[in-house]
Design a protein around this motif. Structure first.
Motif, mmCIF file in Angstrom:
data_model
loop_
_atom_site.group_PDB
_atom_site.id
_atom_site.type_symbol
_atom_site.label_atom_id
_atom_site.label_comp_id
_atom_site.label_asym_id
_atom_site.label_seq_id
_atom_site.Cartn_x
_atom_site.Cartn_y
_atom_site.Cartn_z
ATOM 1 N N GLY A 166 -32.139 -82.386 28.597
ATOM 2 C CA GLY A 166 -31.144 -83.393 28.258
ATOM 3 C C GLY A 166 -30.363 -83.812 29.483
ATOM 4 O O GLY A 166 -29.948 -82.965 30.279
ATOM 5 N N ASP A 424 -28.875 -89.932 19.967
ATOM 6 C CA ASP A 424 -29.869 -88.865 19.802
ATOM 7 C C ASP A 424 -31.250 -89.313 20.285
ATOM 8 O O ASP A 424 -32.026 -88.509 20.820
ATOM 9 C CB ASP A 424 -29.938 -88.436 18.338
ATOM 10 N N HIS A 427 -31.515 -88.730 23.938
ATOM 11 C CA HIS A 427 -31.729 -87.320 24.233
ATOM 12 C C HIS A 427 -33.194 -86.939 24.021
ATOM 13 O O HIS A 427 -33.795 -86.230 24.834
ATOM 14 C CB HIS A 427 -30.818 -86.461 23.339
ATOM 15 N N ASP A 430 -35.261 -88.214 26.852
ATOM 16 C CA ASP A 430 -35.166 -87.385 28.059
ATOM 17 C C ASP A 430 -36.303 -86.370 28.086
ATOM 18 O O ASP A 430 -36.942 -86.144 29.124
ATOM 19 C CB ASP A 430 -33.825 -86.636 28.089
ATOM 20 N N THR A 431 -36.548 -85.757 26.933
ATOM 21 C CA THR A 431 -37.601 -84.746 26.838
ATOM 22 C C THR A 431 -38.983 -85.373 26.864
ATOM 23 O O THR A 431 -39.896 -84.856 27.523
ATOM 24 C CB THR A 431 -37.419 -83.921 25.544
ATOM 25 N N SER A 479 -30.866 -80.668 19.556
ATOM 26 C CA SER A 479 -31.217 -79.546 20.444
ATOM 27 C C SER A 479 -32.119 -78.556 19.723
ATOM 28 O O SER A 479 -33.074 -78.027 20.294
ATOM 29 C CB SER A 479 -29.952 -78.845 20.932
#
Length: 494
Positions: A166, A424, A427, A430-431, A479
């Motif tokens: 993240g 979200d 995020h 990002d992954t 997460s």
């Protein structure tokens, strides 16, 4: 009989509190999927529920304009980047499995006592999450990323490792990191200036060549005249007299090479792009509304999608591409570096092309049944679920006959942009972008984890309730979701 067992690796104590009553009771609009059709050009999209319009951070140019109109306030704050003000109905601590609001945390001490009637009992030992710890973690990650980005030659392996956890919202880090992860910026910082200038010039040329009306081309040709220095007579260069206009250059020509014929054929796609762009994230003032900012941003999205469609005649434009484009443009346009923000349209175009290169076969209807088509990808998701949770797989695809195409088509083609709120989604991206294997494999693991996290509700449901649930995925701890997805990497259930 399949032995009902939950994989051991699902045990973790990372997850926390129950959503508030208002969050858990928030409703979403059910999207109906036609079980008899599979239309590439109209993937079902559903925006998350809208409570109120959201004001995202203004790009530097807009901030300067606003300063000229209003008395200056707190000038020292203008140099600091703003976090995306995307409202999240959930706190950072959210649900793991929302079947039982009293059982939230997965306990590390896994034993037979944790299973009753073949279900995980998730104890509620850790309700209070220290927000300061989360803030400290963001500061630490930001420092690590800034250290890596300051190097003359960036270690992409290390950058991917940090970014996969993240990227904090601040200092324009996400904008720069995404460009690196997508290969738009080279690891060698000394190449950035020349490469960016070259790419931006190329995009400008694309726009001049592909977005110009044929009548504008003719008008420019007519203006191109020079004087003959020898005899003083005026001589036209590139100017066609009426008798010299070829059949293909006539506005009524139906020839395949006619610029006018091609212009009229493109008009239908351009109209579709325009409609979709206007519907992009209606909950964000950055994209929606009558403000000059929103109109300017819509024009940029429209230009990018039109240029892409004309440069890729095999794919052209498919409904939903605007949803994939939006996060990229939002991040790049809000870069605190004024030069970067000013060139966001060109930078977004090339990053969009690179991102879509790994998924372009999903948008080509002729490849649907090939090994690289969307059906094959959905089949791989089904196999992944069967490998890690055969009980759930059997209930979905055999007992209730819920075809994964009914829900996974939108998940995969739109890269989960419609299943979660905007913050979200960033995020998750990002992954996705950080995985050296490419975003597609990570995307499938995230989709599989989404199914596993709500397994109890799915196992208790029938066809109708399951379909409704999967087309309106419940709020979850991102997460936690990404943690479970990472655990699926090469760790089959036993």
């Amino acid at each position: 009989m399949v032995k009902k067992k939950v994989p051991d690796w699902l045990n973790s104590s990372l997850w926390s509190t129950t959503p508030s009553a208002s969050s858990s009771s928030s409703s979403t609009t059910t999207t109906t999927t036609d079980t008899n059709t599979f239309d590439h050009h109209s993937p079902t999209t559903a925006s998350p529920p809208i409570e109120s319009p959201i004001d995202p951070p203004l790009p530097p140019a807009a901030i300067r304009d606003k300063q000229q109109q209003q008395p200056p306030r707190h000038h020292h704050n203008h140099n600091h980047p703003q976090k995306p003000e995307v409202k999240d109905k959930l706190s950072k601590s959210s649900i793991v499995d929302d079947d039982d609001n009293n059982n939230i945390i997965i306990n590390n001490n896994y034993s037979n006592d944790n299973i009753i009637n073949n279900k995980i009992i998730i104890t509620n030992d850790i309700r209070n999450v220290d927000v300061n710890e989360s803030s400290a973690e963001d500061i630490s990650k930001q420092a690590l990323l800034l250290t890596e980005l300051s190097k003359k030659v960036i270690n992409m392996g290390e950058l991917r490792r940090i970014a996969s956890q993240g990227i904090p919202d601040g200092a324009g880090i996400r904008s720069t990191v995404w460009k690196l992860l997508l290969g738009y910026l080279a690891p060698d910082r000394s190449l950035w200036s020349s490469e960016l200038a070259k790419k931006r010039s190329q995009y400008k040329h694309f726009k001049e060549e592909l977005l110009m009306n044929p009548s504008e081309i003719a008008r420019r040709l007519e203006k191109t005249t020079v004087l003959n220095n020898d005899n003083g007579k005026s001589e036209s260069r590139c100017v066609l007299s009426r008798s010299e206009i070829t059949h293909d250059e006539h506005p009524l020509s139906l020839g395949k090479s006619s610029v006018w014929n091609q212009f009229f054929q493109d008009s239908e796609i351009i109209e579709q792009i325009d409609r979709d762009v206007k519907r992009t994230h209606p909950d964000l003032h950055f994209f929606s509304g009558d403000s000059s900012l929103a109109k300017s941003n819509q024009e940029a999205l429209r230009n990018i999608l039109t240029v892409f469609a004309k440069l890729n005649p095999g794919i052209r434009y498919v409904q939903g591409m605007n949803e994939i484009l939006a996060p990229l443009f939002y991040i790049f346009k809000n870069d605190p570096d004024e030069e970067m923000a000013a060139c966001a349209e060109a930078d977004t175009f090339f990053c969009f092309v690179e991102l879509l290169s790994g998924f372009r076969d999903h948008f080509c209807q002729q490849l649907d049944n090939s090994v690289v088509g969307i059906r094959s990808t959905i089949t791989r998701l089904s196999q992944l679920l069967k490998e890690h949770d055969e009980e759930l797989w059997r209930h979905l695809e055999i007992t209730t006959t819920v075809n994964p195409q009914f829900y996974a088509f939108r998940w995969i083609t739109l890269l989960l942009t419609q299943e979660f709120n905007f913050a979200d989604s960033l995020h998750i991206w990002d992954t996705l972008l950080s995985d050296p294997e490419g975003p597609q494999e990570t995307l499938l693991r995230v989709c599989c984890a989404m199914l596993i996290l709500i397994r109890r509700r799915l196992l208790a449901g029938d066809f109708t309730s399951i379909l409704k649930l999967l087309q309106n995925y419940p709020p979850t701890n991102i997460s936690h979701l990404l943690y479970v997805a990472n655990k699926l990497r090469g760790q089959p259930s036993r």
